[in-house]
Design a protein around this motif. Sequence first.
Motif, short mmCIF file in Angstrom:
data_model
loop_
_atom_site.label_atom_id
_atom_site.label_comp_id
_atom_site.label_asym_id
_atom_site.label_seq_id
_atom_site.Cartn_x
_atom_site.Cartn_y
_atom_site.Cartn_z
N PRO A 93 0.78 -1.23 0.00
CA PRO A 93 0.00 0.00 0.00
C PRO A 93 0.82 1.29 0.00
CG PRO A 93 -0.31 -1.20 2.07
CD PRO A 93 0.52 -2.06 1.17
N ASN A 94 2.11 1.22 0.34
CA ASN A 94 2.93 2.44 0.38
C ASN A 94 4.09 2.45 -0.60
OD1 ASN A 94 1.62 4.09 2.44
ND2 ASN A 94 2.01 2.31 3.72
N VAL A 95 4.15 1.48 -1.50
CA VAL A 95 5.21 1.48 -2.51
C VAL A 95 5.03 2.67 -3.44
CG1 VAL A 95 5.87 0.33 -4.67
CG2 VAL A 95 5.93 -0.92 -2.56
N GLU A 96 6.12 3.41 -3.63
CA GLU A 96 6.12 4.55 -4.55
C GLU A 96 6.98 4.30 -5.78
OE1 GLU A 96 7.12 8.05 -2.34
OE2 GLU A 96 5.33 7.89 -1.09
N LYS A 97 7.94 3.35 -5.67
CA LYS A 97 8.84 3.10 -6.79
C LYS A 97 9.12 1.61 -6.93
CE LYS A 97 12.97 5.02 -6.48
NZ LYS A 97 14.34 5.55 -6.63
N ILE A 98 9.05 1.12 -8.19
CA ILE A 98 9.51 -0.24 -8.48
C ILE A 98 10.51 -0.16 -9.63
CG2 ILE A 98 7.44 -1.42 -7.63
CD1 ILE A 98 6.64 -1.90 -10.55
N TRP A 99 11.42 -1.10 -9.64
CA TRP A 99 12.45 -1.17 -10.65
C TRP A 99 12.09 -2.19 -11.72
CZ3 TRP A 99 17.31 1.36 -10.82
CH2 TRP A 99 17.50 2.28 -9.78
N TYR A 100 12.61 -1.96 -12.90
CA TYR A 100 12.40 -2.81 -14.06
C TYR A 100 12.69 -4.27 -13.72
CZ TYR A 100 12.20 -3.55 -19.12
OH TYR A 100 11.84 -3.93 -20.37
N GLY A 101 11.82 -5.17 -14.12
CA GLY A 101 12.00 -6.59 -13.89
C GLY A 101 11.61 -7.07 -12.51
N ALA A 102 11.05 -6.20 -11.67
CA ALA A 102 10.75 -6.56 -10.28
C ALA A 102 9.86 -7.79 -10.17
CB ALA A 102 10.10 -5.39 -9.55
N GLN A 121 11.23 2.74 -12.34
CA GLN A 121 12.65 3.01 -12.49
C GLN A 121 13.30 2.02 -13.44
OE1 GLN A 121 14.36 5.66 -10.96
NE2 GLN A 121 15.92 5.01 -12.41
N TRP A 122 13.95 2.54 -14.43
CA TRP A 122 14.71 1.73 -15.38
C TRP A 122 16.11 1.57 -14.87
CZ3 TRP A 122 15.86 -0.86 -19.76
CH2 TRP A 122 14.81 -1.19 -20.61
#
Length: 172
Positions: A93-102, A121-122
Amino acid sequence: MIIFGFSKPHKNNSGSSSDNKKTCDFFINWRKLTTIDDSVFPDVTRISHSMFAKATLDEEDVNKAENISLSKVTEIMPSAFAQNQSIKKVSFPNVEKIWYGAFDSCYNLQEVYMPKLKELQWGTIEHYSWNGYFSNCIDLQKVEMPLIPMIDENMFCSTLLQDISFPEVMQI
């Protein structure tokens, strides 16, 4: 900030693993859980690179959790869950950023809840061979990410998305 990530415990220089007993017990036991939530990791704010990824673990160490719900996590690093065949639902519920391939190639993933996600995020292409953030999640049907401003061209390739809403998307 607590970053979630560790390797298998090992014996210390004296040959004894007694100092690591608590760590060993924790490592062994958390891998057997079918649900991972704040009671397991109450202070985790970031899921580290490859932490739940099948490709980086010995078969006996692959986490069996089908449901993961961690309310304090704000960032998910590259390949954190890549090729994990156990997870079915994730709630951050509080994730603001994920990286490519997560979450690449999580074939059994069905639902994703990230209401505060705003940044994709790449990394550099030399370091990652995945197709996208959720690509090849062939069972993925429901995604809730109302704040995401753009959708990458491969973000959801090879999925079965049926229930999707991106009211803030400005770029595809």
